[in-house]
Enzyme design. Structure first.
Site, mmCIF file in Angstrom:
data_model
loop_
_atom_site.group_PDB
_atom_site.id
_atom_site.type_symbol
_atom_site.label_atom_id
_atom_site.label_comp_id
_atom_site.label_asym_id
_atom_site.label_seq_id
_atom_site.Cartn_x
_atom_site.Cartn_y
_atom_site.Cartn_z
ATOM 1 C CE LYS A 90 36.363 -113.665 -37.267
ATOM 2 N NZ LYS A 90 34.992 -112.878 -37.148
ATOM 3 C CE LYS A 175 35.989 -113.048 -45.109
ATOM 4 N NZ LYS A 175 34.548 -113.330 -44.442
ATOM 5 C CE LYS A 178 31.569 -102.306 -42.790
ATOM 6 N NZ LYS A 178 29.756 -102.600 -42.628
#
Length: 312
Positions: A90, A175, A178
């Site tokens: 991230k 993956k 959202k």
């Protein structure tokens, strides 16, 4: 799955936590966070979770999560956190300056979420196994340091073999998430039949011709993902789905995927919207769940206080 109870009637209780504290690492607006909590709670109820038999609660409604996280952080080597792949990925994606401390310390809060309830089993996808192993490691470290069986070491419950992760409709190697900028990359539990049909029709495929038994996930990740999704909703193995579609065009695969998603998800979406129309009921479910969670977690936290010397 068996949840984590301390003793007695709670020993087999399943706990469903709405991880609102974790979500703060992505800086949601207050309105978005409140809506997400309500929607996720409604989704669990719509999917069949019985709030009279299980506890659904907000993480932030149980102060023990944050308190135990601090105690665990004070006993966690920095090297352990530096090795966690999720933070690396991230921070690489969003930039080091945009990665916050909460994201770095995320694994210790997740460990607290689990250890606070002496959890016996935790359902995980293959991308969460490192976090569960971190929880087991810090449990062992605390037990050894204080020479006491302070925390149970939870076991993983994995999804059906071969379907450990749902991948993006836009990229079969990523993956489904959202947070993806493209709304077409994911199916939401509240999507209408038309929205599902549009997303599946636009889903990325390839130019390698008909579906074949002999292609692998590496060779055709998007087709493999669609086969996997069908297998989930028809309760088949991927091999059985591939055998049915061997030699058929991808358009036929997409047609069935649209059908099984619509039949399975749309009724849930209707129920979610109905439940969202009764926010008082959702708040009541969360409040009842928080009472249960606080009751169970307080036993663990009392013992932790005693063990580490916080209680005089």
């Amino acid at each position: 799955p068996e949840g984590a109870g301390a003793t007695g009637t709670d020993a087999k209780r399943v706990l469903y936590m709405v991880a609102d504290l974790h979500s703060l690492t992505s800086s949601p607006t207050p309105e978005t966070l409140r809506e997400s909590v309500e929607t996720l709670t409604a989704t669990m109820l719509a999917c069949g979770v019985d709030a009279s038999k299980s506890a659904i609660f907000q993480q932030s409604a149980v102060p023990g999560h944050s308190e135990l996280a601090w105690i665990l952080q004070s006993n966690t080597p920095m090297g352990w956190l530096n090795r966690m792949t999720q933070f690396k990925e991230k921070s690489r994606k969003d930039g080091q300056n945009n990665a916050n401390l909460g994201l770095f310390a995320y694994p210790t809060l997740m460990a607290a979420d689990i250890l606070l309830y002496q959890a016996s089993h935790v359902p995980v996808g293959d991308d969460q196994t490192q976090h569960l192993e971190f929880s087991r490691s810090i449990a062992r470290r605390m037990n050894d340091k204080y020479n006491v069986d302070l925390f149970a070491q939870p076991q993983a419950i994995f999804p059906r073999a071969g379907i450990e992760r749902v991948m993006s409709l836009s990229d079969g190697r990523k993956k489904m998430s959202k947070s993806d900028p493209s709304a077409n990359s994911r199916i939401l539990m509240t999507d209408s039949a038309d929205e599902i049909a549009t997303k599946v029709r636009k889903a990325k495929s390839d130019t390698l011709g008909p579906v074949s038994l002999y292609y692998t996930a590496e060779a055709r990740p998007e087709v493999w993902n669609m086969v996997s999704l069908i297998a989930v909703f028809t309760n088949e193995s991927r091999e059985e789905v591939l055998a049915r579609f061997d030699g058929k065009m991808i358009s036929e695969l997409k047609s069935e995927l649209t059908q099984v998603l619509t039949e399975s998800i749309c009724p849930i979406g209707v129920e979610i919207n109905r439940l969202r129309g009764d926010p008082a009921h959702i708040r009541s479910v969360l409040a009842q769940g928080a009472q249960v969670a606080n009751s169970i977690s307080s036993e663990t936290l009392d013992r932790v206080h005693e063990t580490v010397g916080l209680r005089l």
